[in-house]
Design an enzyme around this catalytic site. Sequence first.
Site, PDB file in Angstrom:
ATOM      1  N   SER A  72       0.836  -1.208   0.000  1.00 15.85           N
ATOM      2  CA  SER A  72       0.000   0.000   0.000  1.00 15.85           C
ATOM      3  C   SER A  72       0.866   1.251   0.000  1.00 15.85           C
ATOM      4  O   SER A  72       1.982   1.253   0.539  1.00 15.85           O
ATOM      5  CB  SER A  72      -0.895   0.004   1.240  1.00 15.85           C
ATOM      6  OG  SER A  72      -1.512   1.263   1.428  1.00 15.85           O
ATOM      7  N   TYR A 132      -2.264  -0.219   9.950  1.00 10.31           N
ATOM      8  CA  TYR A 132      -2.438  -0.781   8.609  1.00 10.31           C
ATOM      9  C   TYR A 132      -1.140  -0.665   7.812  1.00 10.31           C
ATOM     10  O   TYR A 132      -0.669  -1.644   7.212  1.00 10.31           O
ATOM     11  CB  TYR A 132      -3.579  -0.048   7.895  1.00 10.31           C
ATOM     12  CG  TYR A 132      -3.701  -0.392   6.428  1.00 10.31           C
ATOM     13  CD1 TYR A 132      -4.012  -1.698   6.036  1.00 10.31           C
ATOM     14  CD2 TYR A 132      -3.501   0.561   5.439  1.00 10.31           C
ATOM     15  CE1 TYR A 132      -4.124  -2.032   4.695  1.00 10.31           C
ATOM     16  CE2 TYR A 132      -3.608   0.238   4.101  1.00 10.31           C
ATOM     17  CZ  TYR A 132      -3.917  -1.058   3.724  1.00 10.31           C
ATOM     18  OH  TYR A 132      -4.014  -1.384   2.400  1.00 10.31           O
TER      19      TYR A 132
END
Length: 356
Positions: free
Chosen positions: A144, A169
């Site tokens: 990501s 995350y």
Amino acid sequence: MKIEIKHKTILITGAAGFIGSNLVKALLEYDGAMTIIGIDNLNDYYDVRLKDYRLKEIAKVSQVHPEKNWVFVKGNIADKSFVEEIFEQYAPQIVVNLAAQAGVRYSITNPDVYIESNIVGFHILLEACRHAKTRVEHLVYASSSSVYGGNSKVPFSVEDKVDNPVSLYAATKKANELEAHAYSKLYNIPTTGLRFFTVYGPAGRPDMAYFGFTNKLKNREIIEIFNYGNCKRDFTYIDDIVEGIKRVMMGAPAQQVGEDGLPIPPYAIYNIGNNQPENLLYFVDTLQEELVRAGVLPADVDFETYKKLVPMQPGDVPVTYADTSSLERDFGFKPRTSLKEGLRAFAEWYRDFYGE
């Protein structure tokens, strides 16, 4: 190292997810026979109807491509025995891991699910690749843009240090990259991580800003625009993401032996982003125009009434901006879908799906 995906068995995790389902459809339409195994736990992090819809869309494409063998299995990648059974039964030669608990905000309130899916699940997949009876030619996995954290240098390059995550995350995705590197070095498993930048499009994730804004505007609710509208995002249309994944699948890092007699890690990282960050206020204005054009919203809505500029939220970053030069160099590909084109496709899908 070029990989031929025809006549191969490909495992795609997160197959009912936004990116996974679109990748499955693209592979079903790719020339030649192959077996595609899709797994997903169909959790209720967001409306399961969307996952059901995506699986039905896959089924429609599958029906017109009888040369493909499409198999869907419900299960959790954090369940070791389940993953081992999948590898034992189907012996995948290419693995694409798109199963993950996504979202920055949710990681603040529900951290445990990120450890289970993103850390434990990814480790179990790596172990399955390591012990597979049929050699895994390439493991491609989702990272990501969040790994860049608060980096102030833009555009973000895969050469940049990413040691300062600002959300759990992001930390789990960086951990994936680190463990993949270790397994590439120790066991000569070709791995490629893809740092996705703000993926959007039809049948996307409802927790993403464009989808949430649409729901709120439709219900005449206030939308909050963070950092007082000064955020910039490198919005990347789903078709560009899928095309990037497909090309990367077919080009694994080369397996070579170093001077120490051990493998030089067959390991790579690429950004997939639009290389053109857009201001959030421009994004919202463009979304409104396309929602009106598609008939989701009436033309006489006073949009200014529903905009609220608010401070930055915890875990978020002011700018995402992808340097895609290595993707262009190695695969001759750069995302090109404009924000207007992408939001138009989303608005029309939203109208049709929700029966406007």
